[in-house]
Design a protein around this motif. Structure first.
Motif, PDB file in Angstrom:
ATOM      1  N   ASP A  65      10.674  68.780  23.891  1.00 58.76           N
ATOM      2  CA  ASP A  65      10.453  69.387  25.199  1.00 58.76           C
ATOM      3  C   ASP A  65       9.755  68.391  26.116  1.00 58.76           C
ATOM      4  OD1 ASP A  65      11.712  71.813  24.561  1.00 58.76           O
ATOM      5  OD2 ASP A  65       9.898  72.499  23.575  1.00 58.76           O
ATOM      6  N   ALA A  66       8.575  68.725  26.606  1.00 59.80           N
ATOM      7  CA  ALA A  66       7.899  67.890  27.598  1.00 59.80           C
ATOM      8  C   ALA A  66       7.173  66.706  26.971  1.00 59.80           C
ATOM      9  CB  ALA A  66       6.912  68.731  28.396  1.00 59.80           C
ATOM     10  N   ARG A  67       7.079  66.646  25.682  1.00 58.12           N
ATOM     11  CA  ARG A  67       6.312  65.585  25.041  1.00 58.12           C
ATOM     12  C   ARG A  67       7.171  64.335  24.861  1.00 58.12           C
ATOM     13  NH1 ARG A  67       3.184  65.774  19.267  1.00 58.12           N
ATOM     14  NH2 ARG A  67       2.343  63.687  19.429  1.00 58.12           N
ATOM     15  N   ASP A  68       7.094  63.449  25.826  1.00 55.79           N
ATOM     16  CA  ASP A  68       7.778  62.168  25.713  1.00 55.79           C
ATOM     17  C   ASP A  68       7.004  61.133  26.523  1.00 55.79           C
ATOM     18  OD1 ASP A  68       9.839  61.491  28.288  1.00 55.79           O
ATOM     19  OD2 ASP A  68       9.067  63.520  28.156  1.00 55.79           O
ATOM     20  N   ASP A  69       7.306  59.875  26.299  1.00 53.98           N
ATOM     21  CA  ASP A  69       6.548  58.792  26.930  1.00 53.98           C
ATOM     22  C   ASP A  69       6.600  58.836  28.449  1.00 53.98           C
ATOM     23  OD1 ASP A  69       5.895  57.902  24.421  1.00 53.98           O
ATOM     24  OD2 ASP A  69       7.360  56.274  24.396  1.00 53.98           O
ATOM     25  N   LEU A  70       7.771  59.064  29.010  1.00 51.93           N
ATOM     26  CA  LEU A  70       7.917  59.067  30.464  1.00 51.93           C
ATOM     27  C   LEU A  70       7.089  60.184  31.091  1.00 51.93           C
ATOM     28  CD1 LEU A  70       9.212  57.915  33.016  1.00 51.93           C
ATOM     29  CD2 LEU A  70      11.172  59.417  32.592  1.00 51.93           C
ATOM     30  N   THR A  71       7.158  61.369  30.530  1.00 55.67           N
ATOM     31  CA  THR A  71       6.389  62.495  31.063  1.00 55.67           C
ATOM     32  C   THR A  71       4.896  62.209  31.006  1.00 55.67           C
ATOM     33  OG1 THR A  71       8.120  64.009  30.334  1.00 55.67           O
ATOM     34  CG2 THR A  71       5.981  64.982  30.852  1.00 55.67           C
ATOM     35  N   ALA A  72       4.429  61.699  29.882  1.00 60.13           N
ATOM     36  CA  ALA A  72       3.001  61.398  29.743  1.00 60.13           C
ATOM     37  C   ALA A  72       2.571  60.324  30.733  1.00 60.13           C
ATOM     38  CB  ALA A  72       2.695  60.955  28.314  1.00 60.13           C
ATOM     39  N   LYS A  73       3.369  59.283  30.877  1.00 62.73           N
ATOM     40  CA  LYS A  73       3.025  58.188  31.779  1.00 62.73           C
ATOM     41  C   LYS A  73       2.936  58.675  33.230  1.00 62.73           C
ATOM     42  CE  LYS A  73       4.660  53.578  33.077  1.00 62.73           C
ATOM     43  NZ  LYS A  73       5.754  52.609  32.860  1.00 62.73           N
ATOM     44  N   ILE A  74       3.925  59.431  33.672  1.00 57.60           N
ATOM     45  CA  ILE A  74       3.933  59.924  35.052  1.00 57.60           C
ATOM     46  C   ILE A  74       2.767  60.880  35.282  1.00 57.60           C
ATOM     47  CG2 ILE A  74       5.239  61.286  36.744  1.00 57.60           C
ATOM     48  CD1 ILE A  74       6.324  58.415  36.252  1.00 57.60           C
ATOM     49  N   SER A  75       2.540  61.770  34.347  1.00 61.78           N
ATOM     50  CA  SER A  75       1.452  62.726  34.487  1.00 61.78           C
ATOM     51  C   SER A  75       0.100  62.026  34.567  1.00 61.78           C
ATOM     52  CB  SER A  75       1.546  63.708  33.315  1.00 61.78           C
ATOM     53  OG  SER A  75       0.352  64.085  32.827  1.00 61.78           O
ATOM     54  N   LEU A  76      -0.095  61.005  33.743  1.00 60.64           N
ATOM     55  CA  LEU A  76      -1.345  60.231  33.810  1.00 60.64           C
ATOM     56  C   LEU A  76      -1.449  59.483  35.132  1.00 60.64           C
ATOM     57  CD1 LEU A  76      -1.572  58.875  30.185  1.00 60.64           C
ATOM     58  CD2 LEU A  76      -3.330  60.202  31.369  1.00 60.64           C
ATOM     59  N   ALA A  77      -0.364  58.839  35.546  1.00 65.06           N
ATOM     60  CA  ALA A  77      -0.394  58.053  36.786  1.00 65.06           C
ATOM     61  C   ALA A  77      -0.739  58.921  37.989  1.00 65.06           C
ATOM     62  CB  ALA A  77       0.949  57.361  37.010  1.00 65.06           C
TER      63      ALA A  77
END
Length: 188
Positions: free
Chosen positions: A88-100
């Motif tokens: 689902d939402a747990r992937d590198d791109l999602t985490a990176k964008i959310s952190l940024a």
């Protein structure tokens, strides 16, 4: 997809030796997931430890043949007949964008533009490769890449459109130390 289950599914068809399993795995996944033969042998040893495969005799060229057990066949059948869990939402791109977006001092707009350009390039390349593919199995695998890249493009565009409302105030790191140990139980 796990290597473990893939090897069991292949061994359910016929006994194989390690490099033969690697070749079959790569051929059946249109070579999009190259795997090291050392990883194959490590996985086979774990499968043997867990009772899913047995080591057989060597063939005339010295290859150790691996055989699936009844437990291994049940595991492969279960894998091939049940739904695959998705992250689902747990992937590198999602985490990176959310952190940024949430970190002060990070140019999230620039990062979103960079990621969108990369996703658009992946979509164009995947579409080109898919259109040129004449092998039905490879075409199927490349079509999945087209859809994943398209989903990334659409998601990044949605994030760009919502970025101002999503993170109007990036927040600093909460410097209050978390309490150690378990939370106290409420007294009844």
């Amino acid at each position: 997809m796990t290597i473990k289950h893939s090897l069991l599914a292949i061994l359910a068809q016929s006994p194989c030796y390690g490099n033969q399993l690697r070749t079959e795995f790569e051929r059946r996944t249109a070579r999009i997931w190259p795997v090291n033969v050392g990883q194959i042998y490590n996985t086979l040893e774990r499968l043997e430890r867990d009772g899913y495969v047995t080591r057989g005799a060597t063939d005339e060229r010295g290859h150790v043949m691996w055989h699936i057990t009844d437990a291994g066949r049940r595991e492969a059948d279960s894998w091939l007949t049940s739904a695959t869990p998705r992250a689902d939402a747990r992937d590198d791109l999602t985490a990176k964008i959310s952190l940024a977006i949430s970190l002060p001092g990070v140019d999230a707009d620039a990062l979103l533009a960079t990621e969108l350009r990369a996703a658009t390039t992946r979509l164009s390349e995947a579409t080109r490769v898919h259109a040129q593919e004449d092998n039905p199995l490879s075409a199927l695998v490349h079509l999945a890449a087209v859809h994943r890249a398209n989903a990334d493009v659409q998601w990044l565009q949605a994030v760009q459109a919502a970025a101002m409302t999503v993170a109007a105030e990036p927040s600093a790191v909460d410097m209050q130390r978390p309490r150690r140990g378990r939370p106290k139980k409420a007294v009844a």
